[in-house]
Design a protein around this motif. Structure first.
Motif, PDB file in Angstrom:
ATOM      1  N   SER A 100     -10.985  -5.679   5.802  1.00 49.96           N
ATOM      2  CA  SER A 100     -11.903  -6.221   6.809  1.00 49.96           C
ATOM      3  C   SER A 100     -12.695  -5.100   7.480  1.00 49.96           C
ATOM      4  CB  SER A 100     -11.120  -6.980   7.880  1.00 49.96           C
ATOM      5  OG  SER A 100     -10.419  -8.022   7.278  1.00 49.96           O
ATOM      6  N   PRO A 101     -13.832  -5.449   8.104  1.00 51.70           N
ATOM      7  CA  PRO A 101     -14.643  -4.434   8.781  1.00 51.70           C
ATOM      8  C   PRO A 101     -13.830  -3.704   9.844  1.00 51.70           C
ATOM      9  CG  PRO A 101     -15.802  -6.530   8.694  1.00 51.70           C
ATOM     10  CD  PRO A 101     -14.429  -6.780   8.165  1.00 51.70           C
ATOM     11  N   GLN A 102     -14.082  -2.444   9.970  1.00 53.71           N
ATOM     12  CA  GLN A 102     -13.472  -1.596  10.993  1.00 53.71           C
ATOM     13  C   GLN A 102     -11.957  -1.767  11.045  1.00 53.71           C
ATOM     14  OE1 GLN A 102     -15.872  -2.464  14.512  1.00 53.71           O
ATOM     15  NE2 GLN A 102     -17.270  -0.871  13.802  1.00 53.71           N
ATOM     16  N   THR A 103     -11.373  -1.639   9.873  1.00 52.25           N
ATOM     17  CA  THR A 103      -9.930  -1.856   9.756  1.00 52.25           C
ATOM     18  C   THR A 103      -9.293  -0.719   8.981  1.00 52.25           C
ATOM     19  OG1 THR A 103     -10.230  -4.247   9.804  1.00 52.25           O
ATOM     20  CG2 THR A 103      -8.168  -3.435   8.861  1.00 52.25           C
ATOM     21  N   MET A 104      -8.125  -0.332   9.460  1.00 50.87           N
ATOM     22  CA  MET A 104      -7.323   0.654   8.746  1.00 50.87           C
ATOM     23  C   MET A 104      -6.045  -0.053   8.337  1.00 50.87           C
ATOM     24  SD  MET A 104      -5.734   3.672   8.071  1.00 50.87           S
ATOM     25  CE  MET A 104      -4.471   4.013   9.266  1.00 50.87           C
ATOM     26  N   LEU A 105      -5.842  -0.182   7.021  1.00 55.24           N
ATOM     27  CA  LEU A 105      -4.581  -0.770   6.555  1.00 55.24           C
ATOM     28  C   LEU A 105      -3.619   0.377   6.317  1.00 55.24           C
ATOM     29  CD1 LEU A 105      -5.922  -3.434   4.008  1.00 55.24           C
ATOM     30  CD2 LEU A 105      -5.079  -3.836   6.338  1.00 55.24           C
ATOM     31  N   ALA A 106      -2.503   0.377   7.038  1.00 55.67           N
ATOM     32  CA  ALA A 106      -1.559   1.499   6.963  1.00 55.67           C
ATOM     33  C   ALA A 106      -0.743   1.420   5.679  1.00 55.67           C
ATOM     34  CB  ALA A 106      -0.630   1.454   8.173  1.00 55.67           C
ATOM     35  N   ALA A 107      -0.274   2.576   5.247  1.00 56.97           N
ATOM     36  CA  ALA A 107       0.668   2.609   4.126  1.00 56.97           C
ATOM     37  C   ALA A 107       1.860   1.728   4.481  1.00 56.97           C
ATOM     38  CB  ALA A 107       1.109   4.038   3.857  1.00 56.97           C
TER      39      ALA A 107
ATOM     40  N   LEU B  59       0.833  -1.205   0.000  1.00 61.86           N
ATOM     41  CA  LEU B  59       0.000   0.000   0.000  1.00 61.86           C
ATOM     42  C   LEU B  59       0.869   1.257   0.000  1.00 61.86           C
ATOM     43  CD1 LEU B  59      -2.812  -0.957   2.548  1.00 61.86           C
ATOM     44  CD2 LEU B  59      -3.014  -0.758   0.052  1.00 61.86           C
ATOM     45  N   ALA B  60       0.624   2.125  -0.982  1.00 60.77           N
ATOM     46  CA  ALA B  60       1.338   3.398  -1.028  1.00 60.77           C
ATOM     47  C   ALA B  60       0.591   4.442  -0.214  1.00 60.77           C
ATOM     48  CB  ALA B  60       1.471   3.860  -2.478  1.00 60.77           C
ATOM     49  N   GLU B  61      -0.630   4.132   0.138  1.00 61.39           N
ATOM     50  CA  GLU B  61      -1.431   5.023   0.979  1.00 61.39           C
ATOM     51  C   GLU B  61      -2.371   4.148   1.801  1.00 61.39           C
ATOM     52  OE1 GLU B  61      -3.328   7.593  -1.802  1.00 61.39           O
ATOM     53  OE2 GLU B  61      -4.412   5.993  -2.798  1.00 61.39           O
ATOM     54  N   PRO B  62      -2.870   4.666   2.925  1.00 67.32           N
ATOM     55  CA  PRO B  62      -3.730   3.815   3.760  1.00 67.32           C
ATOM     56  C   PRO B  62      -5.067   3.529   3.092  1.00 67.32           C
ATOM     57  CG  PRO B  62      -3.531   6.040   4.685  1.00 67.32           C
ATOM     58  CD  PRO B  62      -2.631   5.994   3.491  1.00 67.32           C
ATOM     59  N   LEU B  63      -5.662   2.389   3.440  1.00 67.96           N
ATOM     60  CA  LEU B  63      -7.031   2.074   3.012  1.00 67.96           C
ATOM     61  C   LEU B  63      -7.832   1.821   4.277  1.00 67.96           C
ATOM     62  CD1 LEU B  63      -6.622  -0.439   0.008  1.00 67.96           C
ATOM     63  CD2 LEU B  63      -7.189   2.007  -0.103  1.00 67.96           C
ATOM     64  N   ALA B  64      -8.935   2.535   4.410  1.00 66.33           N
ATOM     65  CA  ALA B  64      -9.714   2.431   5.642  1.00 66.33           C
ATOM     66  C   ALA B  64     -11.103   1.916   5.348  1.00 66.33           C
ATOM     67  CB  ALA B  64      -9.797   3.803   6.311  1.00 66.33           C
ATOM     68  N   ASN B  65     -11.571   0.993   6.188  1.00 63.15           N
ATOM     69  CA  ASN B  65     -12.950   0.517   6.110  1.00 63.15           C
ATOM     70  C   ASN B  65     -13.595   0.667   7.479  1.00 63.15           C
ATOM     71  OD1 ASN B  65     -15.374  -0.751   5.759  1.00 63.15           O
ATOM     72  ND2 ASN B  65     -14.516  -2.823   5.602  1.00 63.15           N
ATOM     73  N   PRO B  66     -14.296   1.775   7.695  1.00 61.00           N
ATOM     74  CA  PRO B  66     -14.937   1.979   8.996  1.00 61.00           C
ATOM     75  C   PRO B  66     -16.240   1.175   9.131  1.00 61.00           C
ATOM     76  CG  PRO B  66     -15.330   3.866   7.554  1.00 61.00           C
ATOM     77  CD  PRO B  66     -14.486   2.893   6.773  1.00 61.00           C
ATOM     78  N   GLY B  67     -16.669   0.519   8.043  1.00 63.47           N
ATOM     79  CA  GLY B  67     -17.984  -0.127   8.024  1.00 63.47           C
ATOM     80  C   GLY B  67     -18.002  -1.494   8.683  1.00 63.47           C
ATOM     81  N   GLU B  68     -19.161  -2.146   8.576  1.00 71.39           N
ATOM     82  CA  GLU B  68     -19.387  -3.433   9.249  1.00 71.39           C
ATOM     83  C   GLU B  68     -19.214  -4.624   8.318  1.00 71.39           C
ATOM     84  OE1 GLU B  68     -19.887  -3.699  12.453  1.00 71.39           O
ATOM     85  OE2 GLU B  68     -19.970  -1.525  12.769  1.00 71.39           O
ATOM     86  N   ARG B  69     -19.054  -4.359   7.030  1.00 71.88           N
ATOM     87  CA  ARG B  69     -18.876  -5.464   6.075  1.00 71.88           C
ATOM     88  C   ARG B  69     -17.504  -5.368   5.425  1.00 71.88           C
ATOM     89  NH1 ARG B  69     -22.794  -3.700   2.153  1.00 71.88           N
ATOM     90  NH2 ARG B  69     -23.482  -2.065   3.577  1.00 71.88           N
ATOM     91  N   ARG B  70     -16.963  -6.488   4.965  1.00 74.55           N
ATOM     92  CA  ARG B  70     -15.681  -6.464   4.254  1.00 74.55           C
ATOM     93  C   ARG B  70     -15.826  -5.602   2.997  1.00 74.55           C
ATOM     94  NH1 ARG B  70     -14.147 -12.040   2.110  1.00 74.55           N
ATOM     95  NH2 ARG B  70     -14.279 -12.593   4.306  1.00 74.55           N
TER      96      ARG B  70
END
Ligand code: AMP
Ligand code: MG
Length: 401
Positions: free
Chosen positions: A384-391, A336-347
């Motif tokens: 994944s739900p409620q996940t922040m993938l860091a750069a 990841l060159a930048e973060p990807l965030a999923n604040p939601g409840e589903r993948r």
């Protein structure tokens, strides 16, 4: 609501066993092979030259250099496709071209660039470089021996694989039968390309995208006319598509609104819904059903939702239907060159763009109607739900093109 893996499992187990049909090799690209094919020949078929040059006996040219060349007597010429009648002996050479069978007695080829022929002595060749035994010779059976597995049942035939089969003399193969897939687009707001749009109307864009994906998944796409949002029209369209096709892929009309008729129409035709709703974003209201031995894949109408659910749930079904062993989208790692965030409840399957170094960028807006990011994307990353993938995180990127 099912998890994606459970939904896919239910779909795959519902499918009939794959049927097969014989096709000519030139029509086999992209088809799933239904038989193991092992070689009955050797490749190369005979020792042959890798270069334009001269067949020699390696021991004759030992120590040859431009300053101290070795002079050999020219015994003749063998074009590709010809055979040398005799056998070369000590002090002799034969003119060869790429693919020319190696004459008996020879065990190496000196490339033309390392030789000289004086026009005053056309039957003498000056060899200006040494050759080790079997140098520049493509030896019989070194690529393929008898019994080598050339292609395995369950694999998709690529151009490279077809080349190997063709070289082995194979002309026809057994492949999985291609399912015919009817494509229906529901929505009273939809118009065909080229029609004039009244206020509130939009151009229909799902069938053309899905037809492309169906074709790439080995299916035969068949587009049906647009379906307005009425129970009767939806029933009529489903009925026609189910009778003509092995499976029907609809888009739209599977949500909770009172204008969503696909599920009701399908059930009233005698169809049995297997499940509705999958815990993913985009594409939650996906529905799967069976009717008269045929299958319904009901995709949500938002173009990105339809596209992504097709890739995750319909493409694998088409491949398995044809006997495909590996049916999931291929996944390649990237960073990841930048973060990807999923604040939601589903993948969340997020649209990304991977560059040639494997760096992953968001493809843009992730809303399920946003098409510019779909066009820009060359991959999906599951967050994944409620996940922040860091750069800097290494993640699998699902690819489809
Ligand atoms: P629906 O799933 O029917 O509620 O549709 C969701 C959204 O997708 C709505 O904005 C529809 O106008 C849009 N939509 C549905 N089907 C299509 C289609 N075939 N082409 C383009 N947009 C569509
Ligand atoms: Mg609709």
């Amino acid at each position: 609501m099912l998890e994606l893996e459970d939904a896919l499992q239910r779909i795959l187990t519902a499918l009939p066993p794959p049927a097969s049909e014989r096709v000519a090799l030139h029509e086999a690209a992209g088809r799933v092979l239904a038989e193991n094919i092992s070689s009955s020949v050797e490749l190369p078929r005979f020792d042959n030259s890798a270069m334009d040059g001269y067949a020699v006996r390696a021991e004759d040219v030992e120590g040859a250099t431009p300053e101290v060349p070795v002079c050999l007597r020219l015994r003749g010429k063998v074009a590709a496709g010809e055979m040398f009648a005799g056998e070369i002996s000590h002090g002799e050479c034969v003119r060869l071209f790429t693919g020319s069978p190696l004459p008996r007695g020879a065990d190496a080829v000196v490339m033309q660039e390392d030789t000289r022929v004086d026009s005053a002595h056309p039957d003498e060749v000056l060899i200006r470089d040494a050759a080790k035994p079997w140098e520049n010779v493509r030896r019989r059976g070194t690529d393929v021996t008898r019994g080598t597995m050339l292609a395995e049942a369950g694999t998709v035939l690529t151009a490279g694989r077809i080349s190997l089969l063709a070289a082995s003399g194979i002309i026809g193969i057994e492949t999985g039968k291609r399912p015919r897939v009817g494509l229906l687009a529901t929505g009273s707001e939809l118009r065909e390309a080229g029609q004039t749009l009244a206020p509130g109307q939009i151009y229909e864009s799902n069938r053309i995208a899905l037809a492309t994906l169906v074709g790439r998944g080995g299916g035969i796409p068949q587009c049906f006319p647009l379906v307005p949002d009425t129970l009767a029209a939806t029933q009529g369209a489903l009925d026609a598509a189910l009778s003509e096709c092995d499976a029907v892929v609809t888009s739209g009309g599977v949500s909770v609104g009172e204008m969503d008729f696909v599920k009701t129409a399908f059930e009233q035709l005698g169809g049995e819904l297997q499940f509705w709703k999958v815990a993913i974003r985009p594409g939650k209201p996906f529905v799967f059903g069976r009717c008269r031995g045929k299958f319904l894949f009901g995709l949500p109408g938002n173009p990105v939702s339809a596209f992504v659910t097709f890739l995750l749930l319909v493409r694998p079904a088409l491949l398995r239907w044809q006997g495909g062993a590996e049916v999931a989208l291929p996944a390649y790692p990237g960073v990841l060159a930048e973060p990807l965030a999923n604040p939601g409840e589903r993948r969340h399957y997020m649209r990304v763009r991977v560059d040639h170094t494997g760096r992953i960028f968001s493809a843009g807006a992730q809303a399920s109607h946003a098409l510019r990011s779909l066009a820009a994307a060359n991959g999906l990353v599951a967050v994944s739900p409620q996940t922040m993938l860091a750069a800097g995180t290494t993640v699998p990127v699902l690819r489809w093109d």
